[in-house]
Design a protein around this motif. Structure first.
Motif, mmCIF file in Angstrom:
data_model
loop_
_atom_site.group_PDB
_atom_site.id
_atom_site.type_symbol
_atom_site.label_atom_id
_atom_site.label_comp_id
_atom_site.label_asym_id
_atom_site.label_seq_id
_atom_site.Cartn_x
_atom_site.Cartn_y
_atom_site.Cartn_z
ATOM 1 N N GLU A 99 0.823 -1.213 0.000
ATOM 2 C CA GLU A 99 0.000 0.000 0.000
ATOM 3 C C GLU A 99 0.854 1.259 0.000
ATOM 4 N N GLU A 151 -10.622 -2.451 1.764
ATOM 5 C CA GLU A 151 -9.932 -3.542 1.075
ATOM 6 C C GLU A 151 -10.914 -4.475 0.347
ATOM 7 N N GLU A 187 -3.823 -5.691 -5.197
ATOM 8 C CA GLU A 187 -5.049 -5.627 -4.379
ATOM 9 C C GLU A 187 -5.676 -7.017 -4.264
ATOM 10 N N HIS A 190 -3.467 -9.258 -1.889
ATOM 11 C CA HIS A 190 -3.536 -9.058 -0.425
ATOM 12 C C HIS A 190 -4.961 -8.855 0.079
HETATM 13 FE FE LIG Z 1 -5.229 -2.886 -0.653
#
Ligand SMILES: [Fe+2]
Ligand SMILES: [Fe+2]
Length: 318
Positions: A99, A151, A187, A190
């Motif tokens: 990130e 997320e 993305e 994770h």
């Molecule tokens: Fe993320």
């Protein structure tokens, strides 16, 4: 917009994961450094499917996301110290590292957008209000929930984008293509970490849902509304241009259309988060990740090969 991906069939299925699959999805992930060196003169303002407002949505998202990523980094750092599980701690370090690089490199893209007449300063001010006076002042348990919510939305976005690979190739702008493909790969890579931290430390369903809605409103409503300002900021005369009004329904379809739109066609996945037994790995993306790692990172002809600098994996501290 119709596109049949070679492994789309497997990707769209929701699997009841076996233990083996769950482990496969939770492997240790590297932190990859990239150098895109954006040039504002080469930025395509209609990067996304040659649609002005849909492209403005992604430019706005690029600005707002950096604030969301900074919240994720701070919240993950705080909660990493509370975890007992060394392997999950290691995974949180990967999340933080990935990130941090997304935020840094999107800021470089945003600086290039600024020279391309995008309201970057205005959106940074707006996002600053939302995060500095709102989300960043929430108590840590709520920030943890919001982190998991954010997320979830980036995972939904990543799955859509990876499942519609052609959206990256509708423009000749190789650097915007590269940063978005790299970002979406990671993305997806994770996507379960923030959720697992939340479940590990809280496991409170009501609190988890409380973090879902601010993420939904920010990503779907606030950023979409901000995007509408972009053409006027560029050129106020756009208000009376037929081209602008003609673009509006097409852009709306591309983002919110139920058949093929980014979020419209993903609504089941988005709201599946409300299911008490939901887990990000209920959506098995392991085949897609394997495909994209090769597609992006192959040293000879990978999309990211010209921009790749180095990678490392955080150490396991037991
Ligand atoms: Fe993320
Ligand atoms: Fe990110």
């Amino acid at each position: 917009m119709q596109f049949i991906h070679p492994i789309k069939k497997t990707f769209n299925k929701v699997f009841a994961l076996s233990q083996f699959d769950a482990q496969k999805q939770s492997s240790i992930i590297p932190i990859r450094h990239m150098n895109f060196d954006f040039e504002s003169a080469k930025i395509d303002p209609k990067f996304y499917m040659n649609a002005e407002l849909a492209s403005a949505y992604f430019a706005s998202l690029s600005i707002f996301l950096t604030y969301g990523e900074d919240l994720v980094i701070d919240t993950a750092r705080y909660h990493r110290d509370l975890l007992q599980d060394a392997r999950l701690k290691q995974r949180v370090s990967s999340l933080i590292g990935q990130e941090a690089l997304h935020s840094k490199l999107h800021e470089e893209l945003n600086d290039a957008y600024m020279e391309k007449d995008l309201p970057v300063k205005l959106f940074r001010t707006l996002a600053g209000w939302v995060f500095d006076y709102g989300f960043n002042r929430l108590p840590q348990p709520m920030k943890l929930s919001l982190m998991a919510g954010i997320e979830h939305f980036t995972a939904v976005l990543a799955e859509y984008m990876m499942n519609h690979e052609q959206v990256f190739f509708s423009s000749q702008d190789e650097k915007q293509r590269a940063i978005w493909m790299w970002h979406m790969l990671e993305e997806s890579e994770h996507k379960d970490i923030a959720y697992d931290v939340f479940q590990n430390l809280s496991n409170n369903y009501a609190l988890r849902i409380a973090g879902f809605f601010p993420a939904l409103i920010t990503i779907l409503v606030l950023i979409s509304a901000a995007s509408l300002l972009v053409p006027f900021y560029r050129e106020p005369k756009n208000l009376i241009r037929w081209q602008y009004w003609k673009d509006m329904p097409r852009s709306f379809q591309l983002i919110f259309g139920l058949k093929d739109g980014v979020y419209g066609s993903s609504w089941k996945h988005i709201f599946d988060y409300l299911r008490p037994s939901f887990h990000p790995n209920d959506y098995d993306t392991s085949d897609f990740l394997a495909y994209y790692k090769e597609r992006l990172l192959n040293a000879d002809n990978g999309v990211l090969a010209p921009y790749f600098v180095k990678e490392f994996t955080p150490t396991l501290k037991v």
